[in-house]
Design a protein around this motif. Sequence first.
Motif, PDB file in Angstrom:
ATOM      1  N   ASN A 145      36.322 -62.453  79.453  1.00 57.55           N
ATOM      2  CA  ASN A 145      37.348 -62.310  78.416  1.00 57.55           C
ATOM      3  C   ASN A 145      36.848 -62.782  77.061  1.00 57.55           C
ATOM      4  N   LYS A 146      36.095 -63.865  77.036  1.00 54.27           N
ATOM      5  CA  LYS A 146      35.537 -64.374  75.780  1.00 54.27           C
ATOM      6  C   LYS A 146      34.599 -63.332  75.162  1.00 54.27           C
ATOM      7  N   ASN A 147      33.754 -62.714  75.985  1.00 57.93           N
ATOM      8  CA  ASN A 147      32.827 -61.697  75.489  1.00 57.93           C
ATOM      9  C   ASN A 147      33.576 -60.488  74.932  1.00 57.93           C
ATOM     10  N   ASN A 173      44.811 -52.440  73.474  1.00 55.98           N
ATOM     11  CA  ASN A 173      45.226 -53.844  73.497  1.00 55.98           C
ATOM     12  C   ASN A 173      44.288 -54.731  72.691  1.00 55.98           C
ATOM     13  N   GLY A 174      42.980 -54.474  72.765  1.00 51.33           N
ATOM     14  CA  GLY A 174      42.017 -55.268  72.012  1.00 51.33           C
ATOM     15  C   GLY A 174      42.193 -55.108  70.519  1.00 51.33           C
ATOM     16  N   LEU A 175      42.376 -53.876  70.075  1.00 43.76           N
ATOM     17  CA  LEU A 175      42.582 -53.638  68.645  1.00 43.76           C
ATOM     18  C   LEU A 175      43.906 -54.218  68.181  1.00 43.76           C
ATOM     19  N   LEU A 176      44.918 -54.076  68.991  1.00 43.73           N
ATOM     20  CA  LEU A 176      46.234 -54.602  68.643  1.00 43.73           C
ATOM     21  C   LEU A 176      46.200 -56.127  68.564  1.00 43.73           C
ATOM     22  N   GLY A 177      45.459 -56.748  69.458  1.00 39.25           N
ATOM     23  CA  GLY A 177      45.403 -58.200  69.493  1.00 39.25           C
ATOM     24  C   GLY A 177      44.512 -58.832  68.448  1.00 39.25           C
ATOM     25  N   TYR A 230      35.541 -57.383  70.119  1.00 42.35           N
ATOM     26  CA  TYR A 230      36.597 -56.784  69.290  1.00 42.35           C
ATOM     27  C   TYR A 230      36.654 -57.453  67.915  1.00 42.35           C
ATOM     28  N   GLN A 231      36.517 -58.767  67.874  1.00 42.81           N
ATOM     29  CA  GLN A 231      36.589 -59.484  66.604  1.00 42.81           C
ATOM     30  C   GLN A 231      35.419 -59.137  65.684  1.00 42.81           C
ATOM     31  N   ALA A 232      34.281 -58.790  66.244  1.00 42.70           N
ATOM     32  CA  ALA A 232      33.088 -58.495  65.449  1.00 42.70           C
ATOM     33  C   ALA A 232      33.056 -57.060  64.922  1.00 42.70           C
ATOM     34  N   GLU A 283      34.254 -49.155  62.661  1.00 49.32           N
ATOM     35  CA  GLU A 283      34.273 -49.120  64.121  1.00 49.32           C
ATOM     36  C   GLU A 283      35.711 -49.129  64.646  1.00 49.32           C
ATOM     37  N   VAL A 284      36.567 -49.903  64.002  1.00 46.67           N
ATOM     38  CA  VAL A 284      37.974 -49.938  64.391  1.00 46.67           C
ATOM     39  C   VAL A 284      38.600 -48.567  64.208  1.00 46.67           C
ATOM     40  N   GLU A 285      38.348 -47.939  63.066  1.00 48.81           N
ATOM     41  CA  GLU A 285      38.916 -46.617  62.799  1.00 48.81           C
ATOM     42  C   GLU A 285      38.424 -45.585  63.811  1.00 48.81           C
ATOM     43  N   LYS A 286      37.147 -45.635  64.164  1.00 47.79           N
ATOM     44  CA  LYS A 286      36.615 -44.707  65.166  1.00 47.79           C
ATOM     45  C   LYS A 286      37.279 -44.933  66.519  1.00 47.79           C
ATOM     46  N   MET A 287      37.525 -46.191  66.857  1.00 48.37           N
ATOM     47  CA  MET A 287      38.163 -46.484  68.129  1.00 48.37           C
ATOM     48  C   MET A 287      39.615 -46.008  68.120  1.00 48.37           C
TER      49      MET A 287
END
Length: 84
Positions: free
Chosen positions: A23-25, A63-67, A30-32, A37-41
Amino acid sequence: MSNQCQECGKSIVFNGICYRCRNKNQREAYQAMSSEEVEKMVESIISNIETIGEWDQVYQDFNGLLGYHDINTAQIAQAAFDKG
């Protein structure tokens, strides 16, 4: 038989990394992400929205992008509505 997490050394009952390290990885990945990259995802989620219940990666990415990013979910919601 006990194994150790390959990252933190915690005792686990399987080979690999523990739930906490996994989960940490994922969180750090996602944070990096850059805004590009966010827009492509987001675009990938929209194009695969009809499989969100069947394809774990689309759901996990959403969920990762939302969080971890301030994404605009209006496009995703519209795509979900349009594709039923």
